[in-house]
Design an enzyme around this catalytic site. Structure first.
Site, short mmCIF file in Angstrom:
data_model
loop_
_atom_site.label_atom_id
_atom_site.label_comp_id
_atom_site.label_asym_id
_atom_site.label_seq_id
_atom_site.Cartn_x
_atom_site.Cartn_y
_atom_site.Cartn_z
N ASP A 146 -104.91 34.31 104.16
CA ASP A 146 -104.63 35.02 103.10
C ASP A 146 -105.41 34.46 101.86
O ASP A 146 -105.54 33.44 101.80
CB ASP A 146 -102.88 34.79 102.44
CG ASP A 146 -102.28 35.84 102.31
OD1 ASP A 146 -102.56 36.74 101.70
OD2 ASP A 146 -101.21 36.36 103.10
N ASP A 248 -104.76 39.59 99.05
CA ASP A 248 -103.26 40.00 98.49
C ASP A 248 -103.50 40.73 97.18
O ASP A 248 -104.38 40.31 96.52
CB ASP A 248 -102.80 38.52 98.35
CG ASP A 248 -101.47 38.51 97.57
OD1 ASP A 248 -100.55 38.78 98.37
OD2 ASP A 248 -101.53 38.34 96.43
N GLU A 302 -104.23 44.34 101.27
CA GLU A 302 -102.84 44.73 100.86
C GLU A 302 -102.75 45.97 99.98
O GLU A 302 -103.15 45.98 98.63
CB GLU A 302 -102.11 43.50 100.36
CG GLU A 302 -100.65 43.79 100.13
CD GLU A 302 -100.02 42.95 98.97
OE1 GLU A 302 -100.79 42.37 98.31
OE2 GLU A 302 -98.66 42.83 99.50
N HIS A 369 -93.62 39.86 105.49
CA HIS A 369 -92.71 38.76 104.94
C HIS A 369 -92.19 39.29 103.41
O HIS A 369 -91.62 38.59 102.65
CB HIS A 369 -93.42 37.45 104.67
CG HIS A 369 -94.89 38.04 103.79
ND1 HIS A 369 -95.86 38.82 103.97
CD2 HIS A 369 -94.97 37.58 102.42
CE1 HIS A 369 -96.72 38.97 102.78
NE2 HIS A 369 -95.96 37.99 101.91
N ASP A 370 -92.47 40.61 103.03
CA ASP A 370 -92.03 41.00 101.72
C ASP A 370 -91.11 42.15 102.06
O ASP A 370 -90.39 42.86 101.04
CB ASP A 370 -93.31 41.76 101.05
CG ASP A 370 -94.18 40.94 100.57
OD1 ASP A 370 -93.66 39.50 100.18
OD2 ASP A 370 -95.21 40.92 100.35
C1 GLC Z 1 -98.21 40.11 97.73
C2 GLC Z 1 -97.35 38.96 98.75
C3 GLC Z 1 -96.15 38.87 98.18
C4 GLC Z 1 -96.49 37.99 96.91
C5 GLC Z 1 -97.27 38.83 95.90
C6 GLC Z 1 -97.66 38.08 94.90
O1 GLC Z 1 -97.48 41.37 97.49
O2 GLC Z 1 -97.38 39.95 100.13
O3 GLC Z 1 -95.56 37.89 98.89
O4 GLC Z 1 -95.27 37.64 96.18
O5 GLC Z 1 -98.35 39.73 96.47
O6 GLC Z 1 -98.88 37.11 95.32
#
Ligand code: GLC
Ligand code: CA
Length: 597
Positions: A146, A248, A302, A369-370
């Site tokens: 990541d 990210d 993402e 994971h979100d």
């Molecule tokens: C992305 C990640 C998430 C995180 C956010 C802030 O959406 O997947 O888990 O909380 O970024 O870094």
């Protein structure tokens, strides 16, 4: 399309909860309203079916905190992962994406990084990392890390220096608004208790910007020095031999430093307002030139783009930016559990497939994971249907065009968990939303009802290895409670049962690896209006397969379209017997992949 996701949460009169609970799903795709779906025509060789390792691989997303604890402190770690590499290899996946393992105070479980070149002590040491990477490469597994550079932690040395003085050499690594200019123009923060993205900082009488929690100050990409620092960090890891990055929240990095007013920025539109700021693609092209083009690695953004047209800008090979992107619209569809329709899911996945039919590439996923667990959202996690529906969802992921992303535990069909009150939750999003709820004296019952279904902690519970205490995850007390269903739902039990979700997952990966038509073949949706059956063909070089998925907990009959005749035994089937035509009698959640020619 209508993004129902928001109306659902708005009905709780708690508009902020949506993103807090379920990540940024759907927020980036509102412009999808105006998009049309076209049917792809695939010429002999398009840029999309040009062979690349990152198109043929299957990505396994691994949440390190919850995978395997090796020292009894209740937190998963690198040595734990290393001890499970044979298991990962046995799945048939080719690439592992690790959620952040860098030094972090863990306000947001590692998405707040205090040192980009150090391993989080709870997870181990750099030696442990090197051993893990070597162990993966020794087994032919690739490793993707990541990259979290929209923001750092407020405990990063850069920020500590920047906040101490207006003349710090790191001051311009972040965004500041001096208090003498008055209150800064409103910006929305998803994780902030008050949703205010500006935090006043007394030492320099200024506000700093944080799109996420106040412990996640946003980095200033307008500053070339910051960009060079990021590139050095990337080279540091790439020179160690890692195989790529998951970027990210990258769509948010570009900002206009004059902070023009954004009228009415709220939870439901903030992502759209923040997406695609000025010079975003200049930064990506620079990053590609300076770093990525020198390595044979994969990159995945993402949630890039507010719609398919913008998403293409990230991955059009001619633009030399990134390899692929994953959208939120698919996971977002299921977030309105009360009105979710299969036809919505079909429309969204078909639209995204069409958009990338000629060039570019996308990721295929139904969870991460979100998000809550995919089987609890898109399948049916009641005992009678859990296994067949989890197998169906894995069949879907592994027979679509795009690189499949399988979230750890989904290969077992792990489900949403059970939480008894706020003390059981760990996610900053859930905790801060609860603080706000208390301040506003909101409806606790409705809040917990929503949280139970959508909390990100649902997918973060420890991996269920066996039926021993704490599911074999730890000998200590886990950082987040184990899902009580581990007693029967665990890897050891599934290993012994050849009809388990796990064995089906392995078979599906093997079939995908064997048949390139499942990677590159043209996708054609059939019977778009059918509310229960998701059926499509994949076609490549004269070879054609038919995928039929009964997305429902009842038996259904589906008439084979004229001219489509299965030959031989199905490549995949999640029941002991396969239906035959002309009308296929499908069991609840039955998923069959037939060869046509
Ligand atoms: C992305 C990640 C998430 C995180 C956010 C802030 O959406 O997947 O888990 O909380 O970024 O870094
Ligand atoms: Ca540990």
């Amino acid at each position: 399309m209508k993004v129902r996701y928001y109306s659902f949460f708005a009905s709780l009169n708690r508009p902020a909860v949506a993103l807090l609970l379920a990540g940024l799903a759907a927020s980036c795709n509102q412009a999808g309203k105006t998009e049309t779906t076209t049917t792809a025509t695939t010429p002999a060789a398009t840029a999309s079916n040009k062979a690349d390792w990152w198109k043929e691989t299957v990505v396994y997303q691994l949440y390190p905190r919850s995978f395997q604890d090796s020292n009894g402190d209740g937190v998963g770690d690198l040595k734990g992962i290393t001890s499970r590499l044979d298991y990962l290899k046995s799945l048939g996946v080719g690439t592992v994406w690790l959620n952040p393992i860098y030094a972090s105070p863990n306000d947001d479980n590692g998405y707040d990084i205090s040192d980009y070149r150090a391993i989080m002590p709870e997870f181990g040491t750099m030696q442990d990392f090197d051993a893990l990477l070597q162990g993966m490469h020794g087994r032919g597994l690739k490793l993707v890390m990541d990259l979290v550079v929209n923001h750092s932690s407020d405990e990063h040395a850069w920020f500590k220096s920047a906040r101490a003085s207006r003349t710090s050499p790191y001051r311009d690594f972040y965004y500041w608004w001096p208090a003498e200019k008055g209150t800064p123009p409103a910006r929305y923060s998803t994780f902030d208790v008050k949703h205010d993205a500006w935090q006043y900082d007394a030492p320099t009488k200024s506000y700093y910007l944080h799109y996420f929690s106040k412990k996640q100050p946003d980095l200033n990409w307008n500053n070339p020095k910051l960009r060079q620092e990021v590139y050095k960090i990337m080279r540091f890891w790439l020179d160690k031999g890692i195989d790529g990055f998951r970027m990210d929240a990258f769509q948010f990095v570009a900002k206009d430093p004059s902070f023009p007013p954004i009228p009415n920025v709220t939870e439901s539109n903030f992502a759209n307002s923040y997406n695609h700021g000025p010079r975003l693609h200049d930064y990506l092209q620079e990053m590609n030139r300076e770093v990525l083009s020198h390595y044979n690695v994969m990159t995945v953004a993402e949630g890039a783009g507010r719609n398919v047209t913008e998403a293409m800008l990230f991955v059009d090979p001619a633009r030399k930016e990134l390899n692929m992107t994953y959208h939120f619209e698919g996971v977002g569809v299921g977030n309105n559990a009360d009105t979710y329709q299969l036809t919505d899911l079909k429309r969204v996945f078909t639209k995204w497939d069409s958009a990338f039919a000629q060039k570019g590439w996308q990721a295929i996923d139904l969870g991460n994971h979100d998000q809550p667990r995919m089987v609890s959202k898109f399948g049916d996690d009641r005992p009678a249907f859990r296994a067949p529906s989890a197998k169906l969802l894995n069949t879907f992921l592994l027979t679509m065009r795009g690189t499949p992303y399988c979230y750890n535990g989904d290969e077992l069909g792990m489900t949403n968990s059970k939480f008894n009150g706020i003390a059981d939750y760990r996610d900053v999003a859930a905790r801060n939303a609860y603080t706000l709820l208390k301040q506003q004296k909101g409806d606790e019952k409705a809040f917990f009802h929503t949280l139970a279904r959508f909390s990100r902690d649902n997918s973060r519970t420890p991996f269920q290895w066996d039926d021993s205490a704490q599911a074999g995850f730890t000998t200590g007390t886990p950082w987040l409670n184990v899902n009580p269903n581990y007693v029967t739902l665990n890897r050891a039990a599934e290993e012994k049962d050849s009809s388990s979700v796990l064995h089906h997952f392995r078979r599906a990966i093997a079939v995908r690896k064997q048949h390139k038509v499942l990677v590159y073949g043209q996708y054609q949706l059939l019977d778009a209006a059918n509310p229960n059956i998701y059926a499509y063909t994949r076609t490549l070089n004269g070879e054609q397969v038919l995928v039929v998925l009964n997305f429902s907990s009842a038996p259904r009959t589906w008439a084979l379209p004229a001219g489509l005749t299965p030959t031989g035994q199905p490549w995949l089937n999640n029941y002991p017997t396969a239906p035959t035509g002309p009308a296929l009698a499908l069991q609840p959640w039955q998923a069959v992949v037939y060869r046509l020619r």
